[in-house]
Each structure stands twice: as C-alpha cells, then as structure tokens.
Write a protein that holds these residues in place. Structure first.
Motif, mmCIF file in Angstrom:
data_model
loop_
_atom_site.group_PDB
_atom_site.id
_atom_site.type_symbol
_atom_site.label_atom_id
_atom_site.label_comp_id
_atom_site.label_asym_id
_atom_site.label_seq_id
_atom_site.Cartn_x
_atom_site.Cartn_y
_atom_site.Cartn_z
ATOM 1 N N ASP A 96 8.838 62.308 0.377
ATOM 2 C CA ASP A 96 9.731 61.512 1.220
ATOM 3 C C ASP A 96 10.657 60.659 0.362
ATOM 4 O O ASP A 96 11.845 60.526 0.657
ATOM 5 C CB ASP A 96 8.923 60.624 2.175
ATOM 6 C CG ASP A 96 8.242 61.427 3.274
ATOM 7 O OD1 ASP A 96 8.661 62.585 3.522
ATOM 8 O OD2 ASP A 96 7.302 60.895 3.884
ATOM 9 N N GLU A 97 10.114 60.105 -0.730
ATOM 10 C CA GLU A 97 10.936 59.313 -1.642
ATOM 11 C C GLU A 97 12.003 60.178 -2.321
ATOM 12 O O GLU A 97 13.144 59.755 -2.503
ATOM 13 C CB GLU A 97 10.049 58.646 -2.698
ATOM 14 C CG GLU A 97 10.789 57.658 -3.574
ATOM 15 C CD GLU A 97 9.866 56.947 -4.555
ATOM 16 O OE1 GLU A 97 10.371 56.514 -5.602
ATOM 17 O OE2 GLU A 97 8.657 56.825 -4.278
ATOM 18 N N LYS A 100 14.768 60.843 0.163
ATOM 19 C CA LYS A 100 15.591 59.639 0.336
ATOM 20 C C LYS A 100 16.543 59.470 -0.852
ATOM 21 O O LYS A 100 17.731 59.200 -0.664
ATOM 22 C CB LYS A 100 14.691 58.414 0.475
ATOM 23 C CG LYS A 100 15.440 57.118 0.669
ATOM 24 C CD LYS A 100 14.480 55.945 0.756
ATOM 25 C CE LYS A 100 15.282 54.654 0.784
ATOM 26 N NZ LYS A 100 14.535 53.518 0.336
#
Length: 138
Positions: A96-97, A100
């Motif tokens: 997820d990082e 992003k």
C-alpha cells in the motif's frame, strides 16, 4: 579519412542517457526515490505474475541488479514478494505504501516527460522514442 567521433552512437547515447537520467532523478528525489526505483516500481505494478527473470528482461536489467533494487524496495516497505505459482521464483507486488508513493511520483514523471517533449517538440519526441526502441533491439 579520419573518423568523426562526434557521430559515435555509443558516446552520444551515453551522454543523452546520463542527462535524461539526471533530470528524472532530480524530480524523483522530491518523493524520496531514484528514477531507477521508479522504473522498477512501475514494472512491478504492470507485472502479471512475472518472476524476477521476466521483470529483468522487460527492464533490460541484469537479474542480480534487479534483485538488489527490489531488496532495497522491500526493506523500505514499498514491495512485497511471494513464491511464484510454480515455486521456482518470486512474484512481486506493490505494498500500500508503494502504491501511494508511486501515485505521488507519477505526476513528477509526467513533468519530466513534458520537459523532454518541450525540448524536442512533439514530432521529434515520438521519433526519438521509436528510435530508442529500435536501438534497444541490438
């Protein structure tokens, strides 16, 4: 007849590659990555269950260099890995990082693309991309 080394494809390609890389790196540093890391993250995002070897081929990168780059991205928490379905390699996904960070970096990549397009003009930009694709087949 004397050779005209100012027409050396290798020398001119390396000079251009270094200049373009520096420009993309300057922009990528704004989000804490390098242009090379950006390329690897994009390749992982586009991968369809590709193993390390498949990614390396697509990126025209030595497999060991790619493994080192991916290991760094894993330590930063941007990429996760899992065993491939056949058990003979690894598959990679963005965390997820990582997703992003890539979303933050893409507008900077677009800016770099536009900067190059502005220097070359639209027609020359497209011709250059096609020429580079041909040269990458050597």
């Amino acid at each position: 007849m004397e050779d005209d080394f100012s027409l050396c494809v290798l020398d001119n390609a390396r000079k251009a590659a270094r200049a373009v890389s520096r420009h993309y790196d300057r922009l990528a540093r704004k989000v804490g990555m390098t242009a090379g890391q950006f390329s690897v993250l994009v390749a992982i995002r586009q991968a369809r269950n590709e193993t390390t070897g498949g990614l390396a081929d697509r990126l025209s990168m030595e497999r060991t260099t790619l493994v080192r780059n991916i290991a760094l991205l894993e330590r930063k928490g941007l990429v996760t890995s899992s065993s491939s379905t056949d058990g003979r390699g690894k598959n990679y996904q963005l965390s997820d990082e990582g997703k992003k960070l890539l979303d933050e970096a893409i507008p900077l990549w677009r800016q770099a693309q536009n900067d190059v397009r502005d220097i070359l003009g639209q027609d020359e930009f497209l011709k250059t991309i096609n020429t580079l694709k041909k040269l990458s087949q050597l």
